[in-house]
Design a protein around this motif. Structure first.
Motif, short mmCIF file in Angstrom:
data_model
loop_
_atom_site.label_atom_id
_atom_site.label_comp_id
_atom_site.label_asym_id
_atom_site.label_seq_id
_atom_site.Cartn_x
_atom_site.Cartn_y
_atom_site.Cartn_z
N ASN A 676 1.05 -8.14 -10.72
CA ASN A 676 0.72 -8.27 -9.50
C ASN A 676 1.02 -6.98 -8.50
O ASN A 676 2.02 -6.48 -8.31
N SER A 677 -0.10 -6.38 -8.11
CA SER A 677 0.04 -5.34 -7.22
C SER A 677 0.08 -5.47 -5.62
O SER A 677 0.18 -4.69 -4.97
N THR A 678 0.21 -6.79 -5.22
CA THR A 678 0.13 -7.02 -3.83
C THR A 678 1.48 -7.20 -3.51
O THR A 678 1.65 -7.02 -2.38
N ILE A 679 2.44 -7.65 -4.23
CA ILE A 679 3.92 -7.89 -3.54
C ILE A 679 4.51 -6.74 -3.57
O ILE A 679 4.48 -5.61 -4.23
N THR A 680 5.23 -6.28 -2.28
CA THR A 680 5.69 -5.15 -1.85
C THR A 680 7.19 -5.68 -1.44
O THR A 680 7.93 -4.50 -1.25
N ARG A 702 7.93 0.10 -5.06
CA ARG A 702 7.52 1.37 -4.29
C ARG A 702 6.04 1.83 -4.86
O ARG A 702 5.25 1.93 -3.75
N LYS A 703 5.56 1.59 -5.88
CA LYS A 703 4.15 1.73 -6.29
C LYS A 703 3.17 0.79 -5.40
O LYS A 703 2.41 1.29 -4.88
N ASN A 704 3.65 -0.49 -5.53
CA ASN A 704 2.87 -1.42 -4.61
C ASN A 704 2.90 -1.18 -3.27
O ASN A 704 1.96 -1.44 -2.56
N SER A 705 3.92 -0.68 -2.74
CA SER A 705 3.77 -0.25 -1.20
C SER A 705 3.18 1.15 -1.11
O SER A 705 3.11 1.48 0.27
N GLY A 706 2.84 1.79 -1.82
CA GLY A 706 2.17 3.16 -1.71
C GLY A 706 3.12 4.26 -1.40
O GLY A 706 2.90 5.25 -0.94
N VAL A 707 4.57 4.04 -1.48
CA VAL A 707 5.65 5.04 -1.29
C VAL A 707 5.66 6.01 -2.60
O VAL A 707 6.10 5.36 -3.70
#
Length: 707
Positions: A676-680, A702-707
């Motif tokens: 799941n890449s939606t959960i930040t 962090r990856k999901n958040s784009g950090v």
């Protein structure tokens, strides 16, 4: 997990004011970064800020202290305090991010050591993307502060810099060491990108204030300056020159800087005499729009002085004078000034000044003859009666003075058509005097946000009930379509108050945010409320925390949601819903407009099937807080399995008393985040989980958040 908890905004701010200011600053930063990236106009920046403020996940505007962002009431883990273990992993991550060119760097408290200092200095000098640097309470020595402020020289990328709480030039026990402050002054003066700077809680006194304000005086970039907790107009004993120099620097900054719009001076022990030194400059500044002077010692004379300033100032839009002991006379003069037709003030925040008096509490009761003697020898009856009359006369005089103050506020509401936000929380006004204000809401067409929290609207304790103020408010809500946000937290409304209020809420077409938390309304009051809200098409946020609601009350909420309610934010935290309440809500929430649901501290035990339904693929939830409930591996497994098919949820809190294998729960979280890449933001607690697993979870988030 500190990183995860931070994603939810659960780190406890020092007080409500600090949280609100941080929200405003972050909104401004986000807007300005968007502008830089898109190379758009200033109008686009303004639009971005407005859009940020209108985010539906923020129940009330940030300008109101009663406003609390969702998930901001139950901190986990607690705020940093002296002696708390250092978060080594977070420190190492921040070092790596700085070296690797990340834009936002957030160091944990008391983190920086001499081993990592060279990397920090080099990163500040060479990171071409660095826009946000948070060093709050992170720098333990003046030598390190000197090195970091030296490294800042020449930086032209930073937008936000937080150096608060670093004892930078601490006044005690000697005069401040100004080396770092002088370097900071030079940097501020030369940097053309820096918009927001926080140097609060450094106790650098008048000498440090002079340096900072001189640096900002000619700056063309600084928009926000936080000088809280610095004793800005206090110098070494007997050094009046230092105080005068600091006052001159502040005045020059206010009159000569054409870009600074937000100044925070709270908790500086500012007196009436000290504010008088700044009065002329505050009268003529037109660029400054936000002024926070909360937590000082202005008293009634200071409030009167501020009133005189406001009568002439044509720029200030947000004024915070909370916790200043400004008294009845101060309120009278302040309200008089704001009633001026030329006032441009849109937000007035006067929390915790206790200018109201409840008549029932203030007037001593007449003797009934049944009292037990509190003294070994009975008082002479004539003397006792004379003393009682004297106390009664004094109490009546004080009540009349308080009533005059509230009357002036009511008059201000009547004649001022610019004021939009009125925050009078924690003033113990009482039902008689609140009537004076609620009556004005019947005709007022400018106020959009009112915070009446903790003002004894219906009582001072559960069990008593006075109906005058709640009746007046109900009559106002029946005809007022301008008011958008109303906070009635902790006013002892009880079920009787809801009975009076409910019919008007059914008719109201303007209110979008309603906070009824901590009002002892119970299941019966909730049943009345939800029946009325079936007819309400405007309300999108409802807070019912700590209201003695059980699973029976959850059924009333379910019926409301089933009948087409427009609610998007629902707070039922700190109620005794238990597993049955979760099952009831899970059966209806997925098919509704609800996007944020708070069920923390609700004694919800093992209910995996209900949790799977609540988080199933049809759910529209974006945030779910079930923190501080018993947590089992069964519940964690149910959540992870459901979320593998869910593409809406962005944040889940499911921490509390642990019952199960922490490593297994962490492995389930890793498995989930890989799919799941939606959960930040995700917090299962993981009190004793393997560090390697926790690192993997943080990296995936962090990856999901784009950090």
């Amino acid at each position: 997990m500190a990183d995860t908890a931070k994603q939810f905004g659960t780190l406890k701010a020092k007080n409500a004011a600090e949280r609100a200011m941080e929200a405003v600053i972050r909104a401004q930063i986000a807007a300005e970064l968007a502008v830089q990236q898109a190379a758009t106009t200033q109008q686009a920046s303004d639009a971005a800020v407005r859009a940020k403020q209108q985010d539906l996940c923020s129940p009330m505007k940030g300008t109101l202290k009663g406003a609390k962002h969702f998930f901001d009431t139950k901190p986990h883990p607690p705020e940093f305090s002296e002696g708390q273990p250092l978060d080594i992993k977070k420190y190492q991550d921040a070092l790596a991010q700085l070296s690797n060119g990340a834009a936002v760097i957030d160091f944990p408290p008391q983190a920086i050591d001499y081993e990592g200092l060279p990397s920090i200095v080099e990163g500040i000098k060479t990171n071409p993307n660095l826009t946000h640097l948070n060093l709050r309470r992170s720098i333990p020595t003046n030598t390190m502060t000197d090195a970091i402020t030296t490294a800042l020289q020449g930086n032209q990328t930073l937008v936000y810099l937080n150096l608060s709480g670093n004892k930078m030039g601490d006044m005690a026990p000697e005069e401040p060491n100004l080396t770092a402050l002088t370097k900071l002054k030079s940097y501020i003066d030369e940097c053309e990108t820096l918009r927001h700077i926080d140097v609060s809680e450094n106790n650098f006194g008048a000498a440090g204030t002079e340096q900072i304000c001189q640096g900002i005086r000619e700056s063309i970039s600084i928009r926000t300056l936080d000088l809280s907790g610095n004793n800005v107009l206090t110098g070494p004993e007997g050094d009046d020159e230092a105080v005068e120099n600091a006052a001159t620097a502040l005045k020059d900054m206010l009159t000569k800087n054409k870009f600074l719009n937000t100044l925070v001076l709270k908790n500086n022990l500012l007196s009436n005499e000290q504010v008088e030194m700044l009065a002329d400059s505050l009268k003529v500044t037109t660029r400054l729009t936000h002024l926070d002077m909360s937590g000082n010692v202005l008293g009634s004379p200071g409030a009167t002085l501020i009133g005189g300033i406001m009568a002439e100032n044509k720029g200030l839009k947000v004024l915070d004078l909370s916790d200043n002991k400004i008294g009845w006379k101060g309120i009278v003069n302040l309200a008089d000034a704001i009633a001026n037709k030329n006032s441009v003030l849109t937000s007035l925040i006067i929390q915790k000044n206790k200018f109201g008096i409840s008549k029932e509490k203030q007037l001593p009761p007449a003797p009934t003859g049944d009292e037990e003697d509190a003294e070994p020898e009975p008082e002479d009856p004539e003397e006792a009666e004379a003393r009682r009359k004297e106390e009664a006369a004094k109490a009546e005089k004080e009540y009349k003075a308080a009533e005059k103050a509230v009357l002036k506020l009511a008059e201000m509401m009547k004649v001022n058509n610019v004021l939009k936000d009125l925050d009078i929380a924690f003033n113990s006004i009482g039902h008689q005097q609140l009537c004076l204000l609620t009556e004005e809401l019947k005709t007022n067409t400018s106020l959009t946000n009112c915070n009446f929290e903790m003002n004894h609207m219906c009582s001072t304790v559960a069990g008593e009930f006075y109906e005058s103020a709640i009746t007046s408010l109900a009559e106002a809500l029946a005809v007022n379509s301008t008011l958008k946000s109303l906070n009635l937290t902790w006013n002892f409304l009880q079920a009787q108050g809801i009975d009076i209020l409910a019919p008007s809420l059914a008719k109201n077409s303007g209110l979008r945010v309603l906070n009824l938390s901590r009002n002892f309304i119970g299941d019966d009051g909730l049943r009345t409320l939800t029946k009325a809200l079936v007819s309400n098409a405007s309300l999108i946020s409802l807070s019912l925390a700590a209201n003695e609601i059980t699973s029976r009350g959850a059924k009333s909420v379910a019926k409301l949601l089933n009948k087409g309610s427009k609610l998007q934010i629902l707070d039922l935290s700190e109620n005794l819903l238990e597993a049955e309440g979760l099952e009831v809500l899970a059966g209806v929430v997925p098919g509704t407009d609800v996007r944020a649901l708070d069920l923390s501290q609700c004694a919800i035990g093992d209910a995996p099937e209900a949790l799977q339904v609540l988080l199933g693929s049809g759910s529209q939830l974006e945030k779910l807080d079930m923190g501080d409930n018993p947590v089992s591996t069964t519940m964690v497994d149910a959540a992870t399995q459901a979320l593998k098919r869910n593409t809406c949820l962005r944040g889940l809190m499911l921490w509390g008393r642990q019952d199960g294998d922490n490593d297994l729960q962490a492995e389930l979280a890793v498995e989930l985040l890989q799919e799941n890449s939606t959960i930040t933001a995700l917090d299962f607690g993981f009190a004793n989980a393997n560090q390697e697993l926790m690192d993997r979870i943080n990296n995936l988030l962090r990856k999901n958040s784009g950090v």
